[in-house]
Design an enzyme around this catalytic site. Structure first.
Site, PDB file in Angstrom:
ATOM      1  CB  SER A   1      -7.923  18.860 -11.356  1.00 12.86           C
ATOM      2  OG  SER A   1      -8.166  17.341 -11.051  1.00 12.86           O
TER       3      SER A   1
ATOM      4  CG  HIS B   1      -4.936  20.513 -14.280  1.00 15.06           C
ATOM      5  ND1 HIS B   1      -4.155  19.433 -14.406  1.00 15.06           N
ATOM      6  CD2 HIS B   1      -6.025  20.151 -13.722  1.00 15.06           C
ATOM      7  CE1 HIS B   1      -4.924  18.333 -14.242  1.00 15.06           C
ATOM      8  NE2 HIS B   1      -6.137  18.751 -13.912  1.00 15.06           N
TER       9      HIS B   1
END
Length: 308
Positions: free
Chosen positions: A212, A259
């Site tokens: 991610s 993230h």
């Protein structure tokens, strides 16, 4: 990153009186890729071209056919080679690296399913076991490779499925626009930035894994590229907003640090990639990537010192 539990070119026959192909709604589409809408035209032949076909010129963009036909001027052969907006070489398969990255992620996922203990050696963890036992493994114990290997690990089918779909949707256009070397640099450094921020801010005994961080780096670079090409940014902003909502929603057990770290790195590197002045393009692009990597090293050293 999630937290683990505990076409042929054709002749130049378009111009002001013949604006090029359009779709059923009258919107211009790329003459080499008829399925792609675009608002950019070649500055020489005025045919509509998509990001995959844009070759940066002194003024605007040219299509690969015009760049090729302009050869024979006495310059070196490489001087007239079609280039992407970021200065990369236009290649036959603009998704090759994206396919390879997906293949590596799938291979690691299958290997982890076949041998579950494999994940324990390559996921991201600061130090383990916790006090009062002395740490025997983790980044704090010198296993820096976990910052890299954790980028290719996934625990659940939905996790790898979502990340690989995002990689395909975002990675292909970015690879075509940036060129392979720049695209790979963006992907890897963004992923490392996500891992480093997770290591810095997360509890040292919490294990994290997933691509991610790198995917959010692609999100950031995509936003920068679309802004540079004056494309409608609402779709990518909406998709990014949805992902950020999930990132900070309780109950999803998501390492938000990965993230945010990947997104920040993607924005910075992406801006350098597409806005670097032509005469100092390589220096600005790769210099910025090295600076971001230096921040990654700094965060890792700081956290290791805190845990020592």
């Amino acid at each position: 990153m999630d937290q683990a539990p505990g076409s042929p070119n054709g002749p130049h026959n378009h111009g002001p009186d013949n604006p090029g192909p359009q779709d059923a709604a009258g919107t211009p589409v790329c003459y080499r890729h008829p399925g792609r809408e675009t608002g950019v035209r070649c500055t020489r032949c005025e045919r509509p071209i998509c990001p995959d076909c844009m070759v940066s010129a002194s003024v605007g963009f040219q299509c690969p056919a015009c760049v090729r036909d302009a050869s024979g001027t006495g310059h070196a052969p490489g001087a007239s080679r079609p280039r992407t907006i970021a200065g990369g070489t236009v290649v036959a398969d603009p998704r090759l690296l994206t396919k390879i990255l997906i293949g590596i992620n799938l291979a690691v996922f299958i290997a982890g399913r076949a041998e579950p203990s494999l994940l324990n050696h390559i996921l991201l963890i600061g130090e383990w076991p916790p006090a009062p036992w002395g740490p025997t493994e983790g980044v704090a114990e010198g296993e820096w490779y976990r910052l890299f290997t954790s980028m290719f690990t996934h625990e659940a089918i939905w996790h790898i499925g979502f990340n690989m779909l995002s990689l395909w949707w975002l990675g292909g256009p970015l690879e075509a626009a940036l060129g392979r070397t720049r695209y790979l640099t963006l992907y890897l450094v963004s992923g490392l930035a996500g891992s480093a921020l997770t290591y810095l801010l997360e509890a040292p005994t919490t294990a994290s894994l997933g691509a991610s961080g790198a995917i959010f780096g692609l999100f950031g670079a995509t936003a920068v590229l679309m802004r540079r090409l004056n494309y409608d940014m609402r779709p990518v902003i909406a998709l990014l907003a949805i992902n950020l909502i999930f990132t900070f929603s309780p109950g999803f057990d998501i390492a938000w640090q990965a993230h945010i770290g990947g997104l920040a790195a993607g924005l910075v590197i992406g801006y350098a990639m597409v806005h670097a002045p032509r005469e100092r393009r390589g220096l600005v692009q790769y210099g910025t990537s090295v600076l971001v990597l230096a921040v990654v090293v700094g965060m890792t050293l700081l956290r290791t010192a805190q845990l020592s």
